[in-house]
Write a protein that holds these residues in place. Structure first.
Motif, short mmCIF file in Angstrom:
data_model
loop_
_atom_site.label_atom_id
_atom_site.label_comp_id
_atom_site.label_asym_id
_atom_site.label_seq_id
_atom_site.Cartn_x
_atom_site.Cartn_y
_atom_site.Cartn_z
N ASN A 173 0.83 -1.20 0.00
CA ASN A 173 0.00 0.00 0.00
C ASN A 173 0.87 1.26 0.00
OD1 ASN A 173 0.94 -0.05 2.60
ND2 ASN A 173 -1.00 0.56 3.53
N ARG A 174 0.23 2.41 0.09
CA ARG A 174 0.93 3.68 -0.05
C ARG A 174 1.96 3.87 1.07
NH1 ARG A 174 0.47 8.39 2.40
NH2 ARG A 174 -1.31 7.60 3.58
N SER A 175 1.59 3.51 2.33
CA SER A 175 2.53 3.70 3.43
C SER A 175 3.79 2.86 3.25
CB SER A 175 1.85 3.36 4.77
OG SER A 175 0.76 4.22 5.02
N TYR A 176 3.64 1.63 2.78
CA TYR A 176 4.81 0.77 2.54
C TYR A 176 5.70 1.39 1.47
CZ TYR A 176 7.63 -3.33 1.38
OH TYR A 176 8.67 -4.18 1.15
N ARG A 177 5.08 1.81 0.37
CA ARG A 177 5.87 2.40 -0.72
C ARG A 177 6.56 3.68 -0.26
NH1 ARG A 177 1.07 1.14 -3.46
NH2 ARG A 177 0.52 3.36 -3.55
N LEU A 178 5.90 4.46 0.64
CA LEU A 178 6.49 5.70 1.12
C LEU A 178 7.73 5.41 1.97
CD1 LEU A 178 6.22 8.80 1.38
CD2 LEU A 178 4.78 8.40 3.40
N TRP A 179 7.71 4.33 2.77
CA TRP A 179 8.81 4.01 3.66
C TRP A 179 9.90 3.16 2.98
CZ3 TRP A 179 4.76 2.58 7.86
CH2 TRP A 179 4.39 3.76 8.56
N PHE A 180 9.47 2.17 2.19
CA PHE A 180 10.42 1.20 1.65
C PHE A 180 10.48 1.17 0.13
CE2 PHE A 180 8.64 -0.51 5.62
CZ PHE A 180 9.79 -0.56 6.40
N GLY A 181 9.63 1.94 -0.54
CA GLY A 181 9.58 1.88 -1.99
C GLY A 181 8.90 0.60 -2.46
N GLY A 182 9.22 0.15 -3.66
CA GLY A 182 8.60 -1.06 -4.20
C GLY A 182 9.47 -2.30 -4.04
N ASP A 183 10.45 -2.25 -3.14
CA ASP A 183 11.39 -3.35 -2.97
C ASP A 183 10.87 -4.33 -1.90
OD1 ASP A 183 13.50 -5.01 -2.97
OD2 ASP A 183 15.03 -3.51 -2.49
N ALA A 184 11.08 -5.62 -2.14
CA ALA A 184 10.64 -6.64 -1.17
C ALA A 184 11.53 -6.71 0.04
CB ALA A 184 10.58 -8.02 -1.85
N ARG A 185 12.69 -6.04 0.02
CA ARG A 185 13.57 -6.11 1.18
C ARG A 185 12.96 -5.45 2.42
NH1 ARG A 185 19.10 -3.99 -1.44
NH2 ARG A 185 17.58 -2.66 -2.49
N GLY A 186 12.11 -4.43 2.19
CA GLY A 186 11.43 -3.84 3.34
C GLY A 186 10.54 -4.84 4.06
N HIS A 187 9.88 -5.72 3.30
CA HIS A 187 9.08 -6.79 3.92
C HIS A 187 9.97 -7.71 4.77
CE1 HIS A 187 5.47 -9.47 3.89
NE2 HIS A 187 6.41 -10.37 4.18
N GLY A 188 11.17 -8.02 4.25
CA GLY A 188 12.08 -8.87 5.00
C GLY A 188 12.55 -8.21 6.28
N LEU A 189 12.79 -6.86 6.23
CA LEU A 189 13.20 -6.16 7.45
C LEU A 189 12.11 -6.23 8.51
CD1 LEU A 189 14.91 -2.99 5.94
CD2 LEU A 189 16.03 -4.93 7.04
N LEU A 190 10.85 -6.01 8.09
CA LEU A 190 9.75 -6.06 9.04
C LEU A 190 9.52 -7.47 9.58
CD1 LEU A 190 7.20 -3.71 7.23
CD2 LEU A 190 8.64 -3.15 9.18
N ALA A 191 9.80 -8.48 8.75
CA ALA A 191 9.59 -9.87 9.18
C ALA A 191 10.76 -10.41 9.99
CB ALA A 191 9.34 -10.77 7.96
N GLY A 192 11.77 -9.60 10.21
CA GLY A 192 12.92 -10.05 10.98
C GLY A 192 13.97 -10.74 10.13
N GLY A 193 13.84 -10.70 8.79
CA GLY A 193 14.85 -11.27 7.90
C GLY A 193 14.77 -12.75 7.72
N ALA A 194 13.78 -13.45 8.37
CA ALA A 194 13.72 -14.92 8.27
C ALA A 194 12.38 -15.40 7.79
CB ALA A 194 14.03 -15.53 9.62
#
Length: 865
Positions: free
Chosen positions: A488-509
């Motif tokens: 969504n917009r908040s994710y794109r604002l903080w992390f852009g369109g990269d999936a690495r932001g999801h990994g950071l939030l998930a703890g990298g595992a």
């Protein structure tokens, strides 16, 4: 000599009536049923014949078993009579011997002479013994076939002799003979050479007094060998068994290591006149072969089975023909019913495009009857006027076999002029020879499906708009490919369109265990993964710090199945940086308030502390002055000087302990929870409060339950709460100027178990003061509210905050005697942290019965002025 057949009146007429009724019933049956009966009649006849043969064999077998059983019973009774007669004769002979011993005053040699004459003619007797009333052997004689070779252990007692205090069979027989003054047969036992024997004990009665017994010992094996008739032993196996079924002797000897098989025919008879638990057992066997082993029987069975098989084959062939005929009728009816019940319209065209078939659903869908459509050529009447050209093109495409596999979406006009959307699927019609004869088309009304699809599209758009407007980050990542499926917009604002932001939030595992691999694409990396369990499970929220954004996020994760069936992980991350900072500031303020409260408490107790320290310091001064004076006057001995110095040191230690306790209480340190003992917390708090209590002349009674589990708390904070409550109670009692009988406080620490809190430890402080006014109880824990003129109003508020930070509860209540307030009680509870049980269930504080022993042990101490 000829016999005349009896004449039965009316028999020909009855037979004729039966034949007529059977003929009528037979003609009413259908040809198929007549064929079935005609086939089943021979089959039933063969089965009846086989049953008769089996019954005959079974009858003969049972008759043989009955004859053999009767023979075994007769032989067992004959053996019983032979052995019983012999035992009776021996008993009479031994009775005369016993009479001679008593009347003629026979000595040991005379007894042996008479016993030798008896034993020489009776091979079943192993020993003849003369035993007096004191169980001493007066004389004894071995049978001629049972001489003792002296190989036994001389120190071992003879098992054939009675012994006082023993429970052996000779002792039991001796007692029975002495008590009844009648001949007694003992139970079976093993003699010194290991042979099973039993004894006949005849009492010796002299002038009405018991003088001993004459014992005749019988060999069980010898009885069986000498008194079973030869013709009986040739016919059947005769054995003697004890009351537990163990074979003691038998006419048939088994080979070493071979277990004797059980006989199908067994007859038991008691050994008379002994009746000592021994049984005569006759065993017989069937001589003829069994029913299953009979060759003639199996020949009859084989022929019967062959006949039954041939008849069953004929019956199955006729049944198959009947089933085929009925299947054709059922198939025709089924197809007709299926076509009439289907909501899908069916239409058939020949190779030229003429309509050759329509079903009821197609007629109902278009509004035209079957007669109106059959044989028509295009254009068809259900084509809309503005789509005739397009429908003609689609028809030519259909006739050429170029229709798409996914179907064709068309418009169809009903007879009343209404138009609806439909989808048509085309497949070729093939005859039994494999030749195509036309085309079959199925028509489905998709008007409602299109409406639902449009509504779902609008709903999806609204849902996407809501997600885009959230302040929280929402992202969905494919678990298998690691592809970002939605952000969504908040994710794109903080992390852009990269999936690495999801990994950071998930703890990298989150994706690593299931990420893309180098295997072939056809291999499913998620094979065996419990997808349903993952999508139904909710994870606990986690707090994640993203260093690149300098923000804290509250992250909630959940697995779900994406629209294409792939397993995906959804994360909802909320920015909680501001909230955590506010909580950190609040914690710092609370810590400062706690330290301030302790300092205030010590300030309020300053005079009491000074008085408490003055006592050891005054004692030290007095001891020092006294020692100086006596040293100057040279009137003190070395032992007295050492004793005075030790007393001075103890007073100094007492002053140091008071200062150390006060310093530890007011020392500022980071709050830390650790395992603490409730008893130690109470002792430290009471030691500090005792200074103030003694100054105010208030007594304290402490009750601490034994075997309390450890508490996971900050001991200094809990000690602060207990001290505050004790000080408040002392001030209330002293302020009310109560009588000495009511100037005491009770501090109790006991376990409790409630449905709301579970297992807890309850601390309660009870005083006999004036209590609390009703309007004050509601504001007790309000900050900066106090009933004391010099109070700051933060004590109870801070106490409640400390207790609730430990997940406990605090309560206050007045104590009543009728309508009169007689005191007040403050209490607070702390939960008990226990490890989980190994069986997976929560190890709750088992109730109070797990915390206390069978009898509750309470420690008590009292501090007063």
């Amino acid at each position: 000599m000829s016999r005349s057949r009896p004449h039965l009146p009316g028999a020909p007429s009855q037979f004729a009536d039966a034949r007529r009724l059977f003929g009528l019933w037979w003609r009413r049956q259908s040809p198929a049923r007549q064929d079935r009966f005609a086939t089943l009649a021979p089959l039933i006849s063969v089965l009846l014949f086989l049953a008769a043969i089996i019954s005959a064999f079974w009858y003969l077998r049972n008759e043989e078993i009955e004859r053999e059983t009767e023979s075994v019973r007769r032989d067992a009774e004959i053996t019983q009579q032979q052995i019983g007669l012999r035992l009776i004769q021996n008993q009479e002979l031994l009775t005369r011997l016993a009479r001679d011993v008593v009347v003629r005053d026979v000595d040991a040699d005379g007894f042996v002479d008479q016993a030798r004459g008896i034993a020489s003619a009776r091979p079943e007797i192993t020993r003849l013994l003369w035993i007096d009333n004191n169980r001493k052997l007066r004389a004894g004689l071995w049978g001629p076939l049972f001489e003792d070779d002296g190989s036994g252990d001389p120190a071992r007692p003879d098992p054939s002799l009675p012994a006082a205090g023993s429970s052996g069979e000779p002792e039991l027989g001796f007692r029975a003979a002495r008590a009844s003054r009648q001949p007694v047969y003992s139970a079976q036992f093993v003699d010194s050479v290991g042979q099973p024997v039993f004894q006949l004990e005849l009492p010796l009665v002299e002038r009405g007094n018991f003088a001993g017994v004459i014992v005749a010992e019988y060999s069980v094996g010898a009885l069986l060998r000498n008194f079973v008739p030869p013709e009986v032993s040739r016919r059947h196996m005769i054995s003697i068994v004890d009351d537990k079924g163990r074979v003691l002797a038998s006419t048939v000897t088994s080979l070493p290591g071979q277990t004797r098989s059980s006989s199908p025919i067994v007859r038991d008879a008691p050994l008379t006149p002994a009746l000592n638990g021994l049984l005569l057992r006759g065993q017989g066997f069937r001589t003829s072969i069994g029913l299953i082993s009979n060759t003639l029987f199996w020949m009859v069975v084989a022929l019967s089975v062959l006949t039954v098989w041939m008849l069953l084959g004929t019956w199955r062939h006729m049944r198959r023909r009947s089933q085929i005929q009925s299947a054709l009728v059922q198939e025709t009816n089924f197809r007709r019913a299926m076509e009439n019940s289907m909501p899908t319209g069916m239409r058939a065209l020949d190779l030229e495009g003429h309509m050759t078939y329509v079903n009821a659903a197609f007629c109902q869908m278009t509004g035209f009857g079957e007669s109106e459509l059959m044989g028509l050529a295009p254009p068809f009447p259900y084509w809309p006027a503005d789509r005739i050209e397009e429908n003609s093109r689609l028809l030519q495409q259909e006739l050429q076999g170029r229709s798409p596999a996914g179907g064709i979406e068309v418009k169809i006009m009903r007879k009343d002029g209404a138009v609806f959307d439909a989808r048509m699927y085309v497949s070729p019609l093939i005859d039994p020879r494999g030749q195509q004869t036309g085309w079959m088309t199925s028509v489905t009304n998709i008007t409602e499906a299109k409406r639902i699809r449009d509504q779902l599209s609008a709903s999806h758009e609204r849902f996407t708009t809501v997600l885009e407007g959230l302040d929280a980050s929402v992202s969905v990542l494919s678990v298998q490919q690691g592809e970002l499926l939605f952000a969504n917009r908040s994710y794109r604002l903080w992390f852009g369109g990269d999936a690495r932001g999801h990994g950071l939030l998930a703890g990298g595992a989150a994706v690593a265990p299931f990420g893309p691999s180098s295997n072939d694409d056809d291999v499913d990396n998620l094979s065996g993964l419990p997808a349903q369990a993952l999508t139904e499970a909710n994870s606990h929220p986690r707090e994640v710090y993203v260093d690149s954004l300098q923000k804290w996020f509250d992250v909630r994760a959940r697995y779900l199945q994406w629209t294409d069936g792939r397993l995906a992980q959804m994360l909802i991350a909320t920015d909680i940086t501001s909230r955590l900072r506010a909580e950190e500031q609040a914690a710092q303020q609370a810590e400062k308030a706690q330290v301030t409260s302790r300092l205030v408490t010590m300030g309020e107790m300053a005079s009491s502390v000074a008085h408490e320290l003055n006592q050891p310091l005054t004692a030290i001064t007095n001891y020092c002055n006294g020692m100086v004076s006596r040293v100057k006057a040279a009137t003190i001995e070395q032992d007295d000087l050492i004793a005075a110095l030790q007393k001075t040191a103890r007073q100094a230690e007492r002053a140091g302990q008071i200062i150390h306790r006060i310093r530890a209480f007011v020392k500022r340190s980071e709050p830390q929870r650790q395992e603490a003992d409730a008893r130690q917390i109470v002792e430290d708090a009471v030691e500090l409060a005792g200074i103030e209590l003694r100054r105010r002349n208030v007594a304290i009674h402490t009750y601490v339950a034994q075997r309390l589990p450890p508490l996971l708390v900050d001991p200094i904070l809990i000690e602060q709460v207990v001290l505050n409550l004790l000080k408040n109670a002392a001030e209330a009692i002293d302020g009310a100027a109560l009588a000495p009988a009511r100037r005491h406080i009770e501090l109790r620490v006991v376990p409790r178990h409630t449905p709301d809190e579970g297992g807890v430890i309850e601390f309660s402080v009870t005083d006999m003061g004036p209590g609390i006014k009703d309007e004050v109880i509601g504001r007790l824990y309000e900050a900066f509210f106090s009933t004391k003129a010099e109070g700051l109003g933060i004590g109870l508020s801070l106490c409640r905050t400390i207790v609730e930070s430990h997940r406990g509860r605090m309560r206050a209540q007045n104590l009543y005697n009728g309508a009169l307030i007689v005191g007040c009680r403050f209490s607070f509870t702390l939960p008990v942290e226990l490890p989980h049980r190994t069986d997976g269930g929560p190890a709750a504080l088992s109730t109070a019965t797990d915390l206390l022993p069978a009898e509750t042990q309470i420690t008590s101490n009292s501090t007063g002025h």
